[in-house]
Design a protein around this motif. Structure first.
Motif, PDB file in Angstrom:
ATOM      1  N   LEU A  96       0.824  -1.205   0.000  1.00  0.00           N
ATOM      2  CA  LEU A  96       0.000   0.000   0.000  1.00  0.00           C
ATOM      3  C   LEU A  96       0.858   1.256   0.000  1.00  0.00           C
ATOM      4  O   LEU A  96       0.564   2.219  -0.736  1.00  0.00           O
ATOM      5  N   THR A 100       3.908   1.507  -1.151  1.00  0.00           N
ATOM      6  CA  THR A 100       4.524   1.599  -2.480  1.00  0.00           C
ATOM      7  C   THR A 100       3.550   2.157  -3.503  1.00  0.00           C
ATOM      8  O   THR A 100       3.917   2.994  -4.336  1.00  0.00           O
ATOM      9  N   SER A 101       2.300   1.711  -3.434  1.00  0.00           N
ATOM     10  CA  SER A 101       1.292   2.210  -4.376  1.00  0.00           C
ATOM     11  C   SER A 101       0.989   3.686  -4.150  1.00  0.00           C
ATOM     12  O   SER A 101       0.789   4.442  -5.112  1.00  0.00           O
ATOM     13  N   LEU A 102       0.969   4.115  -2.894  1.00  0.00           N
ATOM     14  CA  LEU A 102       0.685   5.518  -2.600  1.00  0.00           C
ATOM     15  C   LEU A 102       1.789   6.443  -3.087  1.00  0.00           C
ATOM     16  O   LEU A 102       1.547   7.624  -3.357  1.00  0.00           O
ATOM     17  N   ARG A 142      -0.207   2.535 -10.029  1.00  0.00           N
ATOM     18  CA  ARG A 142      -0.905   2.917  -8.805  1.00  0.00           C
ATOM     19  C   ARG A 142      -2.165   2.060  -8.658  1.00  0.00           C
ATOM     20  O   ARG A 142      -3.136   2.208  -9.388  1.00  0.00           O
ATOM     21  N   ASN A 143      -2.132   1.146  -7.689  1.00  0.00           N
ATOM     22  CA  ASN A 143      -3.264   0.250  -7.462  1.00  0.00           C
ATOM     23  C   ASN A 143      -3.270  -0.150  -5.994  1.00  0.00           C
ATOM     24  O   ASN A 143      -2.414  -0.909  -5.534  1.00  0.00           O
ATOM     25  N   HIS A 144      -4.241   0.373  -5.242  1.00  0.00           N
ATOM     26  CA  HIS A 144      -4.305   0.131  -3.799  1.00  0.00           C
ATOM     27  C   HIS A 144      -4.933  -1.217  -3.453  1.00  0.00           C
ATOM     28  O   HIS A 144      -4.859  -1.643  -2.299  1.00  0.00           O
ATOM     29  N   GLY A 173      -2.623  -4.117  -1.727  1.00  0.00           N
ATOM     30  CA  GLY A 173      -2.249  -3.856  -0.346  1.00  0.00           C
ATOM     31  C   GLY A 173      -3.421  -3.974   0.608  1.00  0.00           C
ATOM     32  O   GLY A 173      -3.305  -4.574   1.687  1.00  0.00           O
ATOM     33  N   ILE A 174      -4.568  -3.432   0.228  1.00  0.00           N
ATOM     34  CA  ILE A 174      -5.758  -3.510   1.087  1.00  0.00           C
ATOM     35  C   ILE A 174      -6.201  -4.955   1.255  1.00  0.00           C
ATOM     36  O   ILE A 174      -6.585  -5.390   2.351  1.00  0.00           O
TER      37      ILE A 174
END
Length: 415
Positions: free
Chosen positions: A89, A91-93, A371-373, A376-377
């Motif tokens: 998460l 890393t994506s942010l 970018r893909n949350h 991680g979620i």
């Protein structure tokens, strides 16, 4: 007397070797050697050899988990998943992604004086009320749909939109176009194409219904649409020119499709371009395939054009984006400068008829991708559920462990 002698000899031989059988009761002097019958039995037998491997007798670990062991396992897995989820998460942010919509009022006409309104449509279209390119295409496509309009003679509507990059972007920076409320996963749409036609057999229509072929004016035979089918007919044909502080910004579109698709699924006929002379362009296309994708196109020629190949990778969701190219950053710079990037758009693709939208995206990439949350979620949620299961196991164990050993109901069972 003879039978008794034979029986005694059979008993003696049975004690020394196992090559013969005893005589059957009631039969005199009949002996059968085992070797004669057992050879056939051995040939028919499917019994595996008597060794530990084939008889599944190798040493093995057979752990018996108690509630304590299970709780520790659930907690360990849960903590591992939560740690990985936090890393994914974060890393994506850190991946910067900027987006701008360009349908409707966001894309005002910049060449209104050059737009051509066919004579048959002037009574239906209010030229002064047209402010956006979507208004212009709606006028031509909806109000003038019964008129015989040759779109080759129409001026392409152009509009401009600004994309603001708040901070420098690490290269490589990828550019995407996106559509919303477009259901490429509809079964009829998904199946409406021809595999063989895209491989060079232009007369093959496969499952292209309802857009297959048509009889041109002054012709006696039908000619196939290339590409045929709903997927080819709905090809996204907007084009973009980018500038930054008055300087042109180029986009590399030479390597945007899957290599397996480029190598095996999309091939031009051997006698290109002559093979396309007896074909028609799809009804929604203003130009033919070779006019859209000429030989000097950096993305590919004809059916091998990579923008077309990317479009045929249909999406599973109604809101999607597709790769358009990689933004070229000069070798002297490690990052794409921040500021306002101006897009001049050749607006060819209407979306108001089905209530859709269009947007453009600039995106960085990391070791995890774009970018893909979600990933991680998903890891964090899975790890949390694992820890909750561990807590439930501990509570159940503490509450019922003593009751289990004293309750007569469990005395006759093994656990």
């Amino acid at each position: 007397m003879a039978s008794n002698v034979v029986d005694e000899e059979a008993v003696e031989r049975a004690g020394e070797t196992d090559d013969t059988e005893e005589a059957a009761p009631g039969k005199k002097g009949i002996l059968r050697k085992r070797g004669q019958g057992s050879k056939e039995e051995k040939k028919k037998s499917r019994k595996p050899p008597d060794n530990k491997w084939l008889q599944q007798q190798l040493p093995a670990c057979r752990p018996v988990f108690s509630s304590k062991h299970a709780s520790v396992l659930f907690v360990s897995v849960g903590l591992l998943f939560i740690i990985l989820g936090v890393v994914f998460l974060v890393t994506s942010l850190q991946v910067q992604e900027v987006q701008v919509d360009y349908n409707g009022d966001n894309c005002k006409v910049v060449n209104k004086a050059e737009l051509v309104f066919p004579q048959a449509c002037r009574s239906d279209c209010n030229e002064t009320a047209i402010e956006t390119c979507e208004d212009y295409l709606t006028c031509l496509g909806t109000k003038c749909k019964l008129a015989n309009v040759d779109r080759r003679n129409l001026t392409i509507c152009k509009c401009e939109v600004d994309l603001v990059v708040p901070r420098p972007m690490k290269k490589p920076v990828y550019m995407y176009y996106g559509l919303s409320n477009f259901y490429q996963n509809h079964r009829r749409y998904l199946n409406s194409w021809s595999t063989d036609q895209l491989r060079g057999d232009l007369n093959d229509l496969g499952d292209c219904s309802p857009i297959t072929d048509e009889k041109p004016p002054n012709e006696t035979t039908k000619q196939p649409f290339v590409p045929c089918g709903l997927i080819g007919n709905s090809y996204f044909n907007d084009t973009f020119t980018i500038s930054f502080n008055g300087t042109s910004v180029s986009v590399d579109d030479s390597n945007i499709a899957w290599e397996s698709d480029r190598r095996t699924r999309f091939r031009n006929p051997k006698d290109t371009p002559e093979a396309f002379n007896e074909t028609l362009m799809p009804p929604s296309w203003p130009f033919s395939l070779l006019e859209y994708f000429p030989e000097d196109d950096t993305a590919g020629y004809g059916l091998e054009n990579q923008h077309l190949i990317v479009w045929y990778r249909v999406s599973a969701f109604p809101v999607f984006r597709k790769l358009y190219g990689k933004v070229n950053v000069s070798d002297d710079e490690d990052k794409l400068p921040n500021g306002t990037y101006k897009f001049q758009i050749d607006y060819n693709y209407p979306v108001s008829d089905y209530g859709g939208g269009k947007f453009l995206v600039f995106s960085e990439v990391s070791w995890l991708g774009g970018r893909n949350h979600f990933l991680g979620i998903a890891y964090i949620v899975t790890g949390s559920l694992s820890i909750i299961c561990s807590a439930i196991l501990i509570i159940v164990h503490l509450k019922f462990s003593k009751w289990k050993t004293t309750n007569p109901h469990f005395l006759n069972r093994s656990y």
